[in-house]
Design a protein around this motif. Structure first.
Motif, PDB file in Angstrom:
ATOM      1  N   THR A   1     122.599  17.948  10.595  1.00 46.36           N
ATOM      2  CA  THR A   1     122.447  18.287  11.998  1.00 46.36           C
ATOM      3  C   THR A   1     123.221  19.570  12.237  1.00 46.36           C
ATOM      4  OG1 THR A   1     122.328  15.954  12.592  1.00 46.36           O
ATOM      5  CG2 THR A   1     122.852  17.506  14.362  1.00 46.36           C
ATOM      6  N   ILE A   2     122.554  20.529  12.855  1.00 47.24           N
ATOM      7  CA  ILE A   2     123.188  21.810  13.136  1.00 47.24           C
ATOM      8  C   ILE A   2     122.667  22.318  14.482  1.00 47.24           C
ATOM      9  CG2 ILE A   2     121.415  23.025  11.804  1.00 47.24           C
ATOM     10  CD1 ILE A   2     123.506  25.127  11.085  1.00 47.24           C
ATOM     11  N   ARG A   3     123.535  22.887  15.253  1.00 52.17           N
ATOM     12  CA  ARG A   3     123.124  23.450  16.544  1.00 52.17           C
ATOM     13  C   ARG A   3     122.768  24.916  16.333  1.00 52.17           C
ATOM     14  NH1 ARG A   3     123.805  20.183  20.754  1.00 52.17           N
ATOM     15  NH2 ARG A   3     125.190  18.422  20.516  1.00 52.17           N
ATOM     16  N   VAL A   4     121.545  25.257  16.720  1.00 57.78           N
ATOM     17  CA  VAL A   4     121.047  26.613  16.564  1.00 57.78           C
ATOM     18  C   VAL A   4     120.585  27.094  17.935  1.00 57.78           C
ATOM     19  CG1 VAL A   4     119.302  28.045  15.396  1.00 57.78           C
ATOM     20  CG2 VAL A   4     120.284  26.067  14.225  1.00 57.78           C
ATOM     21  N   PRO A   5     120.959  28.308  18.325  1.00 58.23           N
ATOM     22  CA  PRO A   5     120.514  28.816  19.622  1.00 58.23           C
ATOM     23  C   PRO A   5     118.986  28.790  19.747  1.00 58.23           C
ATOM     24  CG  PRO A   5     122.187  30.265  18.697  1.00 58.23           C
ATOM     25  CD  PRO A   5     121.815  29.272  17.628  1.00 58.23           C
ATOM     26  N   VAL A   6     118.515  28.441  20.920  1.00 51.12           N
ATOM     27  CA  VAL A   6     117.075  28.337  21.168  1.00 51.12           C
ATOM     28  C   VAL A   6     116.372  29.650  20.835  1.00 51.12           C
ATOM     29  CG1 VAL A   6     115.323  27.988  22.958  1.00 51.12           C
ATOM     30  CG2 VAL A   6     117.353  26.532  22.904  1.00 51.12           C
TER      31      VAL A   6
ATOM     32  N   GLN B   1     110.710  25.174  10.202  1.00 51.81           N
ATOM     33  CA  GLN B   1     111.793  24.583   9.420  1.00 51.81           C
ATOM     34  C   GLN B   1     111.669  24.966   7.949  1.00 51.81           C
ATOM     35  OE1 GLN B   1     111.710  20.404  10.368  1.00 51.81           O
ATOM     36  NE2 GLN B   1     112.853  20.704  12.263  1.00 51.81           N
TER      37      GLN B   1
ATOM     38  N   ILE C   1     115.642  29.805  17.142  1.00 53.43           N
ATOM     39  CA  ILE C   1     114.548  28.900  16.772  1.00 53.43           C
ATOM     40  C   ILE C   1     113.210  29.485  17.200  1.00 53.43           C
ATOM     41  CG2 ILE C   1     113.514  26.627  17.177  1.00 53.43           C
ATOM     42  CD1 ILE C   1     116.392  25.533  17.338  1.00 53.43           C
TER      43      ILE C   1
END
Length: 98
Positions: free
Chosen positions: A63-68, A86, A71
């Motif tokens: 799980t990693i938080r990536v700025p919208v 992905q 993405i």
């Protein structure tokens, strides 16, 4: 599809049974599941090589938080080349120097 067994470790009866068996359904099922393996050499070496290949391609969910915005850029680029975003992200991570 027709197959013939040529190894000498089977009895004549076992060879006859295999020669007369229709493997087409077995092969279709194996191909569907991605489990068909054909060895041209030593079976143990083939299994060893397959295990090494599987280990090299093993994945782990993270799980990693990536700025919208990041993405969205990956989605746009991935759509342009016809792959999932992905998949593109994994390819970029794989290629990146560490």
């Amino acid at each position: 599809m027709e197959f013939k067994i040529v190894d000498d470790f089977l009895t004549k009866q076992e060879l006859d049974e295999l020669d007369n068996r229709d493997f087409s359904e077995d092969i279709r099922e194996a191909e569907k599941n991605g489990t068909i393996v054909v060895a041209e050499g030593n079976w143990d070496e083939t299994v060893k090589a397959l295990k090494a290949k599987m280990a090299a391609n093993a994945t782990k969910a993270i799980t990693i938080r990536v700025p919208v915005r990041v993405i969205e850029r990956y989605k746009k680029r991935a759509a342009a080349v016809g792959i999932g975003y992905q998949t593109l992200m994994k390819q970029m991570l794989e290629a990146a120097p560490v």
